[in-house]
Design an enzyme around this catalytic site. Structure first.
Site, PDB file in Angstrom:
ATOM      1  N   GLU A 217       0.816  -1.206   0.000  1.00 23.92           N
ATOM      2  CA  GLU A 217       0.000   0.000   0.000  1.00 23.92           C
ATOM      3  C   GLU A 217       0.848   1.254   0.000  1.00 23.92           C
ATOM      4  OE1 GLU A 217      -4.087  -1.483   2.047  1.00 23.92           O
ATOM      5  OE2 GLU A 217      -2.340  -1.211   3.324  1.00 23.92           O
TER       6      GLU A 217
ATOM      7  N   CYS B 180       7.106  -5.680  15.548  1.00 22.38           N
ATOM      8  CA  CYS B 180       6.811  -4.658  16.558  1.00 22.38           C
ATOM      9  C   CYS B 180       5.424  -4.937  17.134  1.00 22.38           C
ATOM     10  CB  CYS B 180       6.895  -3.265  15.956  1.00 22.38           C
ATOM     11  SG  CYS B 180       8.539  -2.889  15.294  1.00 22.38           S
TER      12      CYS B 180
ATOM     13  N   CYS C 132       6.676  -7.589   6.574  1.00 16.96           N
ATOM     14  CA  CYS C 132       7.775  -7.027   7.362  1.00 16.96           C
ATOM     15  C   CYS C 132       8.374  -8.120   8.234  1.00 16.96           C
ATOM     16  CB  CYS C 132       7.246  -5.891   8.245  1.00 16.96           C
ATOM     17  SG  CYS C 132       8.539  -4.864   8.979  1.00 16.96           S
TER      18      CYS C 132
ATOM     19  N   CYS D  51       3.459   8.384   1.440  1.00 19.98           N
ATOM     20  CA  CYS D  51       4.010   7.371   2.340  1.00 19.98           C
ATOM     21  C   CYS D  51       4.231   6.104   1.518  1.00 19.98           C
ATOM     22  CB  CYS D  51       3.035   7.130   3.487  1.00 19.98           C
ATOM     23  SG  CYS D  51       3.610   5.907   4.661  1.00 19.98           S
TER      24      CYS D  51
ATOM     25  N   CYS E 296       2.230  -2.924  15.983  1.00 17.41           N
ATOM     26  CA  CYS E 296       2.054  -2.654  14.550  1.00 17.41           C
ATOM     27  C   CYS E 296       1.388  -3.835  13.860  1.00 17.41           C
ATOM     28  CB  CYS E 296       3.409  -2.371  13.893  1.00 17.41           C
ATOM     29  SG  CYS E 296       3.286  -2.028  12.130  1.00 17.41           S
TER      30      CYS E 296
ATOM     31  N   CYS F 145      -1.061   5.213  10.354  1.00 18.33           N
ATOM     32  CA  CYS F 145       0.122   4.444  10.758  1.00 18.33           C
ATOM     33  C   CYS F 145      -0.300   3.128  11.401  1.00 18.33           C
ATOM     34  CB  CYS F 145       0.933   5.207  11.793  1.00 18.33           C
ATOM     35  SG  CYS F 145       1.433   6.834  11.306  1.00 18.33           S
TER      36      CYS F 145
HETATM   37  N1  SAH Z   1       9.894  -0.031   9.598  1.00 15.94           N
HETATM   38  C1  SAH Z   1      10.048   1.400   9.577  1.00 15.94           C
HETATM   39  C2  SAH Z   1       9.037   2.060   8.666  1.00 15.94           C
HETATM   40  C3  SAH Z   1       7.598   2.032   9.156  1.00 15.94           C
HETATM   41  S1  SAH Z   1       7.180   3.648   9.624  1.00 15.94           S
HETATM   42  C4  SAH Z   1       9.979   1.939  10.985  1.00 15.94           C
HETATM   43  O1  SAH Z   1       9.673   1.165  11.894  1.00 15.94           O
HETATM   44  O2  SAH Z   1      10.288   3.103  11.212  1.00 15.94           O
HETATM   45  C5  SAH Z   1       5.639   3.485  10.349  1.00 15.94           C
HETATM   46  C6  SAH Z   1       5.554   4.183  11.697  1.00 15.94           C
HETATM   47  O3  SAH Z   1       4.259   3.939  12.297  1.00 15.94           O
HETATM   48  C7  SAH Z   1       6.580   3.619  12.664  1.00 15.94           C
HETATM   49  O4  SAH Z   1       7.063   4.622  13.522  1.00 15.94           O
HETATM   50  C8  SAH Z   1       5.734   2.630  13.423  1.00 15.94           C
HETATM   51  O5  SAH Z   1       6.333   2.277  14.626  1.00 15.94           O
HETATM   52  C9  SAH Z   1       4.432   3.374  13.575  1.00 15.94           C
HETATM   53  N2  SAH Z   1       3.292   2.499  13.897  1.00 15.94           N
HETATM   54  C10 SAH Z   1       3.159   1.197  13.628  1.00 15.94           C
HETATM   55  N3  SAH Z   1       1.980   0.718  14.083  1.00 15.94           N
HETATM   56  C11 SAH Z   1       1.342   1.749  14.628  1.00 15.94           C
HETATM   57  C12 SAH Z   1       0.065   1.899  15.251  1.00 15.94           C
HETATM   58  N4  SAH Z   1      -0.754   0.864  15.378  1.00 15.94           N
HETATM   59  N5  SAH Z   1      -0.264   3.120  15.680  1.00 15.94           N
HETATM   60  C13 SAH Z   1       0.553   4.175  15.526  1.00 15.94           C
HETATM   61  N6  SAH Z   1       1.764   4.099  14.946  1.00 15.94           N
HETATM   62  C14 SAH Z   1       2.165   2.901  14.512  1.00 15.94           C
END
Ligand code: SAH
Length: 387
Positions: free
Chosen positions: A110, A134, A130, A123, A137, A359
């Site tokens: 996406e 995390c 991935c 974005c 996420c 995000c």
């Molecule tokens: N892998 C890279 C790129 C992804 S960026 C990284 O981790 O930086 C996407 C951003 O959204 C990251 O900061 C991630 O931690 C955040 N994110 C992931 N899941 C989320 C959620 N459920 N709510 C808010 N932010 C989230």
């Protein structure tokens, strides 16, 4: 080959012709050799093609009017100009737009366009799935399928431009003015392809987006950070999310390999980080996990000596997630403490939640879309079903 006007388009069928998108200038010049282009002309021809591909956004060799008709025909026989297919095109009530991309192998990723008053950010995803798991996420619960190719990464930018009608590349006042490598995947686990795509995006004779308008976000692949600074010098964002190794080990498991102190040292050493171009620290607000005033003070203390700003991200929940978003008050209090310590700490306004484009929500939409469809790839195997 004429591509249909960009609405939703099928993924390109298998095509034996070499895709010109995603090649660097040397590769482009070399690709012309089998067509009988004499060596002394190849760089000039590659320059012409570059201009048509990345400055004008041509999707058909017939548009390339500075190239002779005969040459155009030969090019069309040997090469193609790709775009990712669009499986779904959604627009949020806040103007955010999300494209579900279908690649030639039917894998999906996406890409989200976020218009704001003074900018428009795209974005971009770097992987299908991935490897980082995390805890908060949703993409992290999806297994890693594959890296995206350079053409598929720069193709996200070009596709957004097609839809916005923003060719040729404007000098200023661009609808698509910024790129954030914050989509699905960890860009520093696909560094070569990401770097190649970003070099194309930055090339002054094509799309010509300044490195100052590109932000690469990483969960903390420490050994690669120095290289990003040296080779790309784009803005850096770090998904920090916690102030102790104990909590971060749990939230962002790559921390077990590269703990906070090591990560922050890489940030101190980041060559493109300075007061004019501060490093962004992303911090997801999780109720009673990382959102106390003590956490905020510890965060400010950790960032000492780093040209930093903090981006507070209200947690976007997803089905089955073990976390809740911090209260408005907790977020405000946290932001105030970090602000008072001298760091700008804006709260990231969730954008595109109604189309699952915020995000951490990117996986959800793909999954929902795939329901009831025959699995076409490992990604497509539904992990949950609702009636
Ligand atoms: N892998 C890279 C790129 C992804 S960026 C990284 O981790 O930086 C996407 C951003 O959204 C990251 O900061 C991630 O931690 C955040 N994110 C992931 N899941 C989320 C959620 N459920 N709510 C808010 N932010 C989230």
């Amino acid at each position: 080959m004429t591509m249909p006007a960009p609405e939703t388009t099928a993924a390109a069928p298998a095509d034996a012709r070499l895709d010109l998108v995603g090649l660097d200038r040397d590769e482009l010049a070399a690709a012309l050799a089998p067509l009988g282009v004499p060596e002394r002309q190849r760089r000039m021809r590659a320059g012409q093609l570059w201009h048509w591909l990345y400055y004008r956004g041509a999707r058909d060799f017939d548009e390339m009017t500075t190239i002779s008709k005969d040459m155009r025909a030969r090019l069309a026989e040997a090469f193609r100009i790709s775009r990712p297919g669009v499986t779904r095109d959604q627009k949020s009530e806040d103007g955010t737009r999300k494209w579900l991309l279908g690649f030639a192998d039917r894998n999906e990723a996406e890409c989200v366009y976020i218009p704001e008053d003074d900018r428009g950010s795209l974005c971009i995803s770097s992987q299908v799935g991935c490897t980082l798991t995390c805890a908060f996420c949703h993409t992290g619960t999806q297994r890693m399928v594959r890296n995206l190719e350079p053409a598929e990464i720069v193709g996200q930018f070009m596709l957004a431009r097609d839809h916005l009608g923003e060719w040729p590349s404007p000098k200023d006042a661009r609808l698509l003015s910024n790129v954030v490598m914050m989509g699905m995947g960890e860009p520093l686990y696909n560094y070569d392809n990401v770097a190649k795509a970003l070099r194309i995006v930055m090339d002054p004779e094509g799309i010509a987006l300044s490195r100052r308008r590109i932000t690469l976000s990483t969960a903390g692949v420490v050994p690669m950070i120095e290289r990003v600074g040296r080779e790309l010098a784009v803005n850096l964002a770090i998904s920090l999310h916690a102030v102790t190794d104990e909590v971060r080990d749990r939230l962002v498991p790559i921390n077990r390999k590269h703990p906070i102190a090591e990560l922050l040292q890489a940030c101190r050493d980041y060559p493109a980080g300075n007061n004019a171009r501060r490093i962004t620290f992303e911090y997801v607000m999780l109720r009673e996990v990382n959102d106390s005033p003590a956490d905020a003070r510890a965060l400010a203390a950790l960032l000492k000596g780093i040209p930093a700003k903090v981006n507070l991200i209200p947690f976007n929940p997803w089905p089955g997630s073990a976390f809740e978003c911090s209260s408005k008050n907790a977020i405000r209090r946290f932001a105030d403490i970090v602000n008072d310590a001298g760091y700008s700490a804006p709260v990231r306004q969730p954008r595109g939640r109604d189309i699952m484009a915020a995000c951490g929500q990117l996986k959800s939409a793909s999954e929902r879309l795939r329901r009831g469809r025959a699995p076409t790839s490992p990604l497509a195997a539904p992990t949950s079903r609702t009636p």
